[in-house]
Design a protein around this motif. Sequence first.
Motif, short mmCIF file in Angstrom:
data_model
loop_
_atom_site.label_atom_id
_atom_site.label_comp_id
_atom_site.label_asym_id
_atom_site.label_seq_id
_atom_site.Cartn_x
_atom_site.Cartn_y
_atom_site.Cartn_z
N LEU A 6 0.20 -6.85 -6.35
CA LEU A 6 0.38 -7.65 -5.14
C LEU A 6 1.82 -8.13 -4.99
CD1 LEU A 6 -2.91 -9.74 -5.37
CD2 LEU A 6 -2.53 -7.52 -4.29
N ASP A 7 2.73 -7.44 -5.68
CA ASP A 7 4.15 -7.79 -5.65
C ASP A 7 4.93 -6.55 -5.24
OD1 ASP A 7 6.83 -8.31 -6.20
OD2 ASP A 7 6.42 -9.45 -8.01
N ALA A 8 5.43 -6.55 -4.01
CA ALA A 8 6.11 -5.36 -3.48
C ALA A 8 7.30 -4.96 -4.34
CB ALA A 8 6.54 -5.60 -2.04
N LEU A 9 8.08 -5.93 -4.82
CA LEU A 9 9.24 -5.60 -5.65
C LEU A 9 8.82 -4.96 -6.96
CD1 LEU A 9 11.49 -8.75 -5.05
CD2 LEU A 9 11.70 -6.46 -4.02
N HIS A 28 0.83 -1.21 0.00
CA HIS A 28 0.00 0.00 0.00
C HIS A 28 0.86 1.25 0.00
CE1 HIS A 28 -3.15 2.77 1.75
NE2 HIS A 28 -3.79 2.20 0.76
N LEU A 29 1.90 1.27 0.81
CA LEU A 29 2.80 2.42 0.87
C LEU A 29 3.54 2.61 -0.45
CD1 LEU A 29 4.27 1.99 4.46
CD2 LEU A 29 2.67 3.75 3.69
N LEU A 30 3.93 1.54 -1.08
CA LEU A 30 4.62 1.64 -2.36
C LEU A 30 3.69 2.16 -3.46
CD1 LEU A 30 6.68 -1.67 -2.22
CD2 LEU A 30 7.62 0.65 -2.27
N ALA A 31 2.41 1.74 -3.43
CA ALA A 31 1.45 2.25 -4.40
C ALA A 31 1.23 3.74 -4.20
CB ALA A 31 0.14 1.50 -4.28
#
Length: 367
Positions: free
Chosen positions: A357-360, A93-96
């Motif tokens: 759904l993939d943080a990387l 969520h933070l990365l988005a």
Amino acid sequence: MVAALAALASALAPAVAAPLLLLCRPLAWLLLLVNDTFAAPSWSAVSVGSPGLAGALLCYAALLAAWRWRGAARALGAAVALVALLAPAPARHLLAMRRGGLEVTFLSVGQGDATALLLPDGSAVLVDGGGEARGRYDPGARDVVPWLRDAGVTRIAAVFLSHPHPDHLLGLPAVAAAFPVEHFFTNGRTGDEAASAAFAHLPPPTRLAPGEYFERAGVRFEALSPPGGSEAWTENDASLVLRVSHGQVAFLMSGDIESEGEAALTGGPFAPLLRADVVKIPHHGSASSSGEDFVAAVRPAYAVATVGRDNRFGFPATEVVARWQAAGAHVLRTDEGAVRFLSDGRAVRRAPASASLDALALARERL
């Protein structure tokens, strides 16, 4: 021990197995009673987003290390396992949010509609929640809620229901049970008894009339239909049609409108607002929708058919797909998986659905 003997007897001498199974019955009943007692409270289960493969492997490795270590090292191992389990969804969520922009995902929920939008400020909006008319499964609990949890969503700014048909409505109670919902907008119709039962588990609805809108974080959700005087229309034609605008980019959420609803739009005051970059194809691509005038008015770059695999209706109709393609649209289908778009307010592009759904992948993603 008795259960093991009963299992062995059932294979070798079935007549002997019956009395042995009867001896097991009180213990089995007691076990079920204990299980049901501890499972009943709402706090007995905590739902979290998927940690992903890397998070799961790290969690198990840390638990194994904590089991073998002693003292402070054991506490550290347990803490690492907990972080590996709980942190991935909030991290996504933070990365988005760091990436910014508007993210729109047409979820794959079988034969139904559910579209999740993550706004530039990190808030979430849902348009329809899927559903299965015969109650064989709940796409809300099976597909929508897990996707939202995996994306790190903790509350929903607004839910829009196009119309109270099962394949759009019945998944929403599971969503409302899992997340606080700030606003619930509808076309004003209440549907049949099954719809009324679903509404009882949702926040009080607000009718969004044509020209009215909800706006948050620079994204506007404006109602274009149904107009006044449409009370005699079918539920499909009376769908709440939304124009979702983010800067110069527009998505058209057309519900299940058919010929009457489309004609009212193309011949009405909101016809200039039909032009969109992405359209959800009306009524899952049925032959009774996507008329030539409507397709010409929208002229999208992408047209998304929300359909179930091998659905009994044959959606989307071949002629409908051809009509959108002839207008220059790239036709996409949710029976082949979720369909995801990113907008920076100037242009829209298709993005891999798995990346959300993939943080990387999110860390590398740019608008």
